[in-house]
Enzyme design. Sequence first.
Site, PDB file in Angstrom:
ATOM      1  N   PRO A  17      20.247  31.503  65.544  1.00 12.52           N
ATOM      2  CA  PRO A  17      19.247  31.485  66.617  1.00 12.52           C
ATOM      3  C   PRO A  17      18.909  30.057  67.002  1.00 12.52           C
ATOM      4  CG  PRO A  17      18.209  31.954  64.501  1.00 12.52           C
ATOM      5  CD  PRO A  17      19.689  31.905  64.248  1.00 12.52           C
ATOM      6  N   GLN A  71      14.581  37.256  66.444  1.00 18.17           N
ATOM      7  CA  GLN A  71      13.877  36.379  65.508  1.00 18.17           C
ATOM      8  C   GLN A  71      12.502  36.002  66.065  1.00 18.17           C
ATOM      9  OE1 GLN A  71      14.567  32.033  64.741  1.00 18.17           O
ATOM     10  NE2 GLN A  71      15.490  32.783  62.842  1.00 18.17           N
ATOM     11  N   CYS A 101      12.421  26.485  61.324  1.00 17.03           N
ATOM     12  CA  CYS A 101      12.425  25.547  62.444  1.00 17.03           C
ATOM     13  C   CYS A 101      11.660  24.278  62.068  1.00 17.03           C
ATOM     14  CB  CYS A 101      11.799  26.178  63.681  1.00 17.03           C
ATOM     15  SG  CYS A 101      11.705  25.038  65.084  1.00 17.03           S
ATOM     16  N   HIS A 170      19.273  27.285  55.487  1.00 12.70           N
ATOM     17  CA  HIS A 170      19.810  26.037  56.038  1.00 12.70           C
ATOM     18  C   HIS A 170      19.690  24.977  54.951  1.00 12.70           C
ATOM     19  CE1 HIS A 170      20.697  23.126  59.317  1.00 12.70           C
ATOM     20  NE2 HIS A 170      20.075  22.302  58.476  1.00 12.70           N
ATOM     21  N   GLY A 227      25.662  27.134  63.983  1.00 12.31           N
ATOM     22  CA  GLY A 227      24.635  26.761  64.943  1.00 12.31           C
ATOM     23  C   GLY A 227      25.129  25.788  65.986  1.00 12.31           C
TER      24      GLY A 227
END
EC number: 1.3.1.-
Length: 333
Positions: A17, A71, A101, A170, A227
């Site tokens: 995303p 998401q 994020c 991540h 990504g």
Amino acid sequence: MKIGKIETGAEPLLLAPMEDVTDVAFRLLCKRFGADLVYTEFLSADALIRQVAGTTRKLTIDPEERPVAIQIYGREVEPMVEAARIAEAAGPELLDLNFGCPVKRVAGKGAGSGMLRCPDLMLRIVSEVVKAVKIPVTVKTRLGWDNESKIIVELAEALQDCGIQALTIHGRTRAQMYTGSADWSLIGAVKNNPRMHIPIIGNGDITSGEEVRRAFNDYGVDAVMIGRATIGQPWVFEQMKHYLKTGEQLPPREKTFYVDILRELVDNNIRKLDERRGILHSRRHIAASPIFKGIDHFRPVRIAMLQASTREALFAEIARAEAMLLASEAQGA
């Protein structure tokens, strides 16, 4: 890999995303080129509840892109629960919660990776969302807030106990943002923890088939999420899949094929949004695409492509760029 009732097959590749990137038009292209599961742009829980048009529009799902995950992100229990129900009503196969994020406007307010400073609150949100919806709930997060607080191994167990059905990691801390290198060793530590039984999805610095193969072989992850390497080149999924199957690089197609894909992306965005917003949504892909790299004296054309405000003007510049590309290839031959 299996998440709930979703079967992706062995060694699946997922589209990460990304805000202002993974709109429905781009997701459809990635799906065509082999993405096994795609994710929407991340949606603010507060904006969903307030029915902000720009956010609710991102709930749109095309039947051809399934399976798809929506998401959401937020920093409070009740709004996240309400937003989760709104997202579920849009009909995705999965609901993903963003605790990764790193950008200041999100993490600085305590949402996204900001939640890594408040793991107890994160776990309360996850537990209540899992109870509130019927579809599988998954989480995407990072290793920790900074180098001194890499809590992912313990956090992963706690998230699993809350009822999530997959975890994407991540391999950076929030403090790293997107600098330095992703630490896949900690992703592997989570996957190889004997107490973990949900799928673990690795993310970070994957740009080639060789790196995908290494992620599966060396760290044992159940899936790899791609990504930034997809921006401007949705065909990377095809290239990576070919390498996974054969151990060889996929021979490149004619350059005009890739230019036509960019044209298709623009047209799809215009059709699903409108001319102005469709072009704006396409600019990042045009800017990032590697197709035109290395062409002499290309900078003015690139600027003109990024400044074009109508389909006619943009396609004229793309045609000009394509002519320069073919001329450059001819000279190289």
